[in-house]
Every structure is written in structure tokens, then in C-alpha cells.
Design a protein around this motif. Structure first.
Motif, PDB file in Angstrom:
ATOM      1  N   CYS A 185      14.699 -38.767  33.105  1.00 14.69           N
ATOM      2  CA  CYS A 185      14.019 -38.712  31.809  1.00 14.69           C
ATOM      3  C   CYS A 185      14.628 -39.779  30.971  1.00 14.69           C
ATOM      4  O   CYS A 185      15.200 -40.591  31.404  1.00 14.69           O
ATOM      5  N   SER A 241      11.790 -28.126  32.354  1.00 15.83           N
ATOM      6  CA  SER A 241      11.673 -29.484  31.571  1.00 15.83           C
ATOM      7  C   SER A 241      10.365 -30.219  32.356  1.00 15.83           C
ATOM      8  O   SER A 241       9.352 -30.596  31.854  1.00 15.83           O
ATOM      9  N   PRO A 279       8.258 -29.723  27.179  1.00 14.02           N
ATOM     10  CA  PRO A 279       8.837 -30.890  26.444  1.00 14.02           C
ATOM     11  C   PRO A 279       9.730 -30.518  25.359  1.00 14.02           C
ATOM     12  O   PRO A 279       9.396 -29.585  24.461  1.00 14.02           O
ATOM     13  N   TYR A 299       9.733 -38.952  27.869  1.00 16.02           N
ATOM     14  CA  TYR A 299       9.256 -39.151  29.233  1.00 16.02           C
ATOM     15  C   TYR A 299      10.143 -38.202  30.315  1.00 16.02           C
ATOM     16  O   TYR A 299      11.323 -38.154  30.196  1.00 16.02           O
ATOM     17  N   TRP A 313       5.550 -36.803  32.807  1.00 17.80           N
ATOM     18  CA  TRP A 313       4.863 -36.495  31.517  1.00 17.80           C
ATOM     19  C   TRP A 313       5.429 -37.306  30.488  1.00 17.80           C
ATOM     20  O   TRP A 313       6.551 -37.993  30.745  1.00 17.80           O
ATOM     21  N   ILE A 344       5.496 -38.523  26.240  1.00 21.25           N
ATOM     22  CA  ILE A 344       4.676 -38.337  24.676  1.00 21.25           C
ATOM     23  C   ILE A 344       4.521 -39.658  24.061  1.00 21.25           C
ATOM     24  O   ILE A 344       5.322 -40.557  23.902  1.00 21.25           O
ATOM     25  N   PHE A 350       0.598 -35.447  24.328  1.00 28.84           N
ATOM     26  CA  PHE A 350       1.391 -35.283  25.749  1.00 28.84           C
ATOM     27  C   PHE A 350       0.433 -35.550  26.747  1.00 28.84           C
ATOM     28  O   PHE A 350      -0.791 -35.061  26.852  1.00 28.84           O
ATOM     29  N   ALA A 373       7.536 -27.428  21.110  1.00 26.94           N
ATOM     30  CA  ALA A 373       8.231 -28.656  21.529  1.00 26.94           C
ATOM     31  C   ALA A 373       8.455 -29.273  20.150  1.00 26.94           C
ATOM     32  O   ALA A 373       7.768 -29.249  19.115  1.00 26.94           O
TER      33      ALA A 373
END
Length: 608
Positions: A175, A523, A542, A548, A564, A566, A571, A608
Motif C-alpha cells: 500500500c 483493505s 479504502p 493505493y 485499487w 484513489i 475510486f 471511506a
């Protein structure tokens, strides 16, 4: 194995294992008598894996120390040149002390024990240049103190080898928070360091197969490595060692510590671990193989419920027949603000009824489900009734109008996670727990039993931001505190290093690494809709500072990939699935999909 090894190279017999060697002076072999039953080793092979190079340090006290930059379980191979009969000593340890000198003090619980030989290799040189690698011992270490080295110490003359059971790594998580990424790496290294034939608590002081540790960690472990065969072997050990009464020992295999037996949450590993193996790998055989052992344990607990302590005689309790108030139980264990020694002494006097009754209800509920899976409907009905009555006992004793009366995080997490409350009661108590965590500045307040659940239940009940704030908290106690202190594995307790810099307890226990499960499951959002991941649910949550997430999990049904990101409060999710499943977006949108790769765009939603 823990003391170490002495090797005298002057006594070597070159060619001893060749056909032409003269062994006439050797003692004759004789047949050993054994009356037991031998079975083949069924676990994974134990192999050398990563090879690490050291940095050579000269510490403030003048010692020469090798720093391999990673806490591992294994040994060091070395090359040395010197005169015949010269003895060198290598002492293995996990950390430096508050003065930056080599120490083993954190690995001893008593002053007397510090004087015993521990993790030491003595090597007597033959003449000239020679190389050696330990044969009979391995150690938990990051640092090695060298004594009496006969030449300049050069880093290229040393290699440390990590040694553990040969398990395929199945999971990866990354992340935008580098401290969280290090936490994941630390957990993987602690799993490697403690998964050497059996799941140990630490590779140094005890190296013992504590049941409570693996009961808490097993689901997390399945995300990181394929541990199906490894744990099936250990469950065989557990079954073979189980008492005739059905009581399960707290350490498997037994190492003679004799610290009580049948501790709630520990001994329940005989049910929890097979259940997790079935859910993750879809292998019904794990349940079949252990069913007799699980049933014997439940019969033991049922008998235990018929006995009562003198303290319970003074209290009104219409559910005594389903209350566990006897036996010695570790309880929450290593809960911040609670002394291990004090808690242990209390447990000898008064049983931890809250924990013991909760696990009686939980294990009975799991047994009902397991029996149903195996087609044992009569057993399933009986266990369901036991679970119902034990739950009523718990609610009567530990809830007041459906509300937990406590200032301990663990007491709020347990009844929610173990399904001891109604749906409305769970919502109310989670609201209280959320506020408690906020008031506590997002510091962790749970021990061995409920740390694995706290972020899960917060997220499930809509407090995702609180969960992120907890995992990203760098204060003490918390997961990232030890990362900021340079940890390369998971520490035994939340403190690890005092404010004065004094190290304490083991620096390589995987138990509190259970939080990594939350990273994969919430997550990244990867979970199984059917045993064996035959159908998959992707539901990322998230939050926090994460911009990410990139995650893969090589499930029993194939590779699952989730990433994923942002961007400008939007998103973007990319998913690859080997089977059909559901994809849930943060804004509530749900997609039913078949195997394949998919990309989604949407808003962040409310949570989120």
C-alpha cells in the motif's frame, strides 16, 4: 538444539563415509528396541532458504558483532583461517541493548537463566583455511557476537541461512504507507522463523508449539503461505498427545513446561485450526481426521462445566451447568496494561470465566457446523443446543441489558466476534467500542485472543476509519510502534523496547501479526464465499492514508489479484478472479462476475 553446538575440526575423519575407509576400530552397531508405532513424517521438508550477508560492527564495548539486518531462524556458515586448536565462539542474539552493545538479556525471563549457555557455537580450528556450517543446531538471531576470532573479520566470509519448512508463499500486500508494508514483511518473516516443522511461539527462548498462538494466527497464515500440509501434520501431533480425558495440552508437542492444560482459547485450537483449514482449502478430510479429537475435547469441557469453584457458590447463576469457572486459563494474555506474571497468578486462584465460557459457546457452535458438514446431524443438533445454553450463560454473567460493562477493548470485541450477542446488541456495543478506541487515541488494548478480531469487527460495523487509524498509529502500544523502532519481525509484546531503550522479551513472535489478515480481507477485500475459494467475494474498504493497494492471493482455486487507487476522490478498482464471485464497490454497487479481469470506477462511498 537451543544451547548450541561444539565442533572440534581436529577430530574430523576424512573419508569416513566412503567405502574404502578403515572403520575396524569403530564400535559395532546394535539393534535398538522400540515398542511404539512408527509413522512417516508427513510435514513439509525443512530447507535452507534466503542467504543473508552481514555488516561488521564494532560496538561501544569493543566487541565485534555481525548484523544481518533481518531477524531469522537458521544458522551462519563461515570461512576462517587460523592455527590448529584455536577456539572461536559465535553467540547469537536478536538485538542490541540500550547502549548498542550485543545482548541476550531480552531472551531470559529470570536472572539465573542468563548464566546458562544459550545459542552458542564453539568451533575448534584445524590448521589453515576451513569452512563450517552448523549440523545439529539452529538459532533465532539478527546479530552474532564473535569471540577470539584469529584474523580480520570480513563480511564476505559469513552467510546466514534462513531455515524453515518449505511452504509456498501465497500472498503479497503493498500500500501507500511504507510502515504498513514493513509490518506485512515482518509478519511473513515471523511466520518463516516460527514455522519450522511445528508452529512455535518464538525461535529462541522456548521454541514451543503453543496452541493459543496458532489458533489466533492460522487464518492470517493461510493468506501468506500454503500451510495446509504443515498444519495437518501438527494436528496429528495434537491428536496423538491428547489426554484420555480429552484434555488438550497447551503446548504441542509437549516440551515439559507443564503450565496447566486445557486453557480456553488455547486448547480450542483442536477445533479452530481444522475449521480454518476447511474454510480456506475446502478440504473436508481435515475435519474427518480431527473429528474424534474435537469431540473428545468438547466432552472434556462439558465435564468441566459440571464442576464449580468455591467462588461461584456465592453467586446466583441459573446457567451454572454451562458456565466454565474452573481450570487454569491464560485469558487475554499480553493485554496492554496487564502483567503476564500477575495475570498468571490470578488465573491459578480464580478461573477466567468470561474467556472460558465464551470459548465453550464458540467451540460448540463450530462443532455443530462441522458435524453438519460431515453429515452427523444428531451431533450437530446436540452441539447447537450446547452453544445456545453456553451463550445464555455468558450473556447472563457478562452483559447487563445487552451491554458490556468494562473499560477493556477485549471484553467488547469477544462477544461480537464470537457471536454471543443479538444483532442490535452488537451495533450498540460496537458504537461504544469505537468511542473507547478514539478516546484511547487509537492505541491497541487487546491481547492474544482478540487482537485478531478488533479491526474486523470495527470495519464490519461501519467504523473503517477507526480501524485504519488503529493500524496506522505509530504510538505505543500499536502495530507500527515496533516498526518505527527498526523491527524486522513481530515482537512478543506491545512494548518490546522500553522508553529507556531496554529490550524485553522475544523479538520474533507471530501472534500479533494477525492484523495482516485484515489487510487482505478488508483493505484489499479478498474473502471466500465458499470453502476453498470456489466462489470469491471482493469488497475493498479504502480508508486512512492509503491512496493505493496492490494485493495478490494465490488461493486454492487460483490466483486472485486486487488493486485499487484513489485519484481526485474517485475510486478505481482492478480485479482478476480465477472463479465466479461478487465485487462490491465502496459506494454500495455490487457486480456478479465470472472468472476474468475487471476494472471499475466509482465514488468512495460513506465509509471511506
Amino acid at each position: 538444539l537451543k544451547a548450541g553446538e561444539d565442533y572440534d575440526a581436529t577430530l574430523e575423519m576424512p573419508g569416513w563415509n566412503t567405502p574404502d575407509y578403515d572403520d575396524s576400530h569403530w564400535q559395532k552397531v546394535f539393534a535398538a528396541e522400540y515398542s511404539g508405532h512408527l509413522i512417516p513424517a508427513e510435514g513439509e521438508k525443512i530447507l535452507e532458504h534466503e542467504a543473508l550477508k552481514p555488516e561488521v560492527l564494532v560496538t561501544p564495548d569493543g566487541s565485534t558483532v555481525l548484523d544481518f539486518k533481518q531477524n531469522i531462524f537458521g544458522y551462519v556458515a563461515f570461512t576462517v583461517t587460523g592455527p590448529k586448536d584455536h577456539k572461536v565462539t559465535l553467540i547469537h542474539g536478536e538485538t542490541l541493548d540500550e547502549h548498542k552493545n550485543f545482548t541476550q538479556k531480552n531472551l531470559f525471563m529470570r536472572k539465573k537463566a542468563e548464566k546458562k549457555r544459550f545459542q552458542v557455537l564453539n568451533y575448534v580450528l584445524k590448521q589453515g583455511s576451513q569452512s563450517y556450517k552448523p549440523i545439529f543446531s539452529a538459532y533465532g538471531f539478527q546479530y552474532i557476537k564473535l569471540e577470539n576470532w584469529p584474523e580480520d573479520v570480513k563480511a564476505e566470509n559469513f552467510r546466514a541461512y534462513a531455515v524453515y519448512s518449505d511452504m509456498k508463499q501465497t500472498g503479497s500486500f503493498e500500500c501507500s504507507n511504507p510502515l504498513v508494508n514493513q509490518l506485512v514483511r515482518n509478519t511473513i518473516w515471523s511466520q518463516k522463523g516460527n514455522f519450522m516443522d511445528i508452529p512455535t511461539d518464538c525461535p529462541t527462548r522456548e521454541r514451543a508449539g503453543w496452541t493459543g498462538d496458532i489458533a489466533a494466527f492460522c487464518e492470517t497464515g493461510t493468506y501468506l503461505m500454503d500451510i495446509s500440509r504443515f498444519l495437518a501434520k501438527w494436528l496429528g501431533d495434537l491428536k496423538a498427545q491428547q489426554f484420555k480425558s480429552g484434555c488438550v495440552q497447551n503446548i504441542v508437542p509437549d516440551v515439559g513446561l507443564n503450565i496447566g492444560h486445557g486453557s480456553a482459547g488455547w486448547a480450542d485450537a483442536c477445533i479452530i485450526v481444522p475449521y480454518v483449514l476447511y474454510q480456506v482449502y475446502g478440504n473436508e478430510q481435515a475435519l474427518q481426521d480431527q473429528y474424534e479429537s474435537m469431540s473428545k475435547w468438547m466432552q472434556f469441557v462439558r465435564q468441566r462445566a459440571k464442576k464449580h469453584s468455591v467462588f461461584s457458590l456465592l453467586k446466583k447463576n441459573p446457567y451454572k451447568a454451562h458456565t466454565i469457572d474452573t481450570g487454569w486459563h491464560f485469558g487475554e494474555w499480553l493485554e496492554p496494561g496487564h502483567s503476564m506474571i500477575t495475570d498468571s497468578l490470578k488465573a491459578f486462584i480464580v478461573a477466567d470465566t468470561e474467556v472460558a465460557t465464551a470459548y465453550y459457546a464458540c467451540s460448540a457452535r463450530l462443532m455443530s457446523e462441522i458435524a453438519r458438514i460431515l453429515g452427523k446431524d444428531k451431533d450437530a443438533d446436540a452441539y447447537a443446543e450446547t452453544a445456545r445454553k453456553a451463550t445464555e450463560a455468558y450473556r447472563y454473567l457478562f452483559l447487563k441489558n445487552g451491554v458490556v460493562k468494562s473499560d477493556r477493548q477485549a471484553r467488547f470485541v469477544r462477544p461480537v466476534a464470537l457471536d454471543l450477542m443479538t444483532a442490535d446488541e452488537k451495533k450498540d456495543n460496537m458504537r461504544r467500542l469505537n468511542q473507547m478506541v478514539i478516546d484511547h487515541q487509537y492505541r491497541i488494548g487487546t491481547g492474544f485472543l482478540t487482537t485478531q478480531y478488533i479491526l474486523d469487527v470495527l470495519t464490519e460495523y461501519g467504523y473503517t476509519e477507526t480501524a485504519y487509524a488503529m493500524i496506522e498509529n505509530t504510538g505505543k502500544p500499536g502495530w507500527l510502534y515496533n516498526v518505527t523502532k527498526g523491527a524486522t519481525t513481530i515482537w512478543e509484546d506491545w512494548e518490546g523496547i522500553s522508553d529507556e531503550g531496554v529490550p524485553k522479551n522475544s523479538f520474533n513472535h507471530y501472534a500479533f501479526g494477525t492484523v495482516v489478515k485484515w489487510l487482505f480481507k478488508y483493505s484489499a477485500g479478498i474473502s471466500a464465499l465458499e470453502p476453498g475459494y470456489k466462489k470469491v467475494r471482493i469488497c475493498p474498504k479504502p480508508g486512512g492514508s492509503f491512496s493505493y493497494v496492490r494485493c495478490f492471493f494465490d488461493s486454492p482455486s487460483g490466483m486472485i489479484k486486487v488493486s485499487w487507487e484513489i485519484r481526485e476522490k474517485r475510486f478505481e478498482l482492478n480485479v482478476t478472479l480465477p472463479v465466479s464471485g461478487e465485487v462490491h464497490l465502496p459506494d454500495g454497487e455490487v457486480h456478479l462476475v465470472s472468472a476474468g479481469s475487471y476494472t471499475y470506477h466509482g465514488s468512495l462511498g460513506h465509509d471511506a
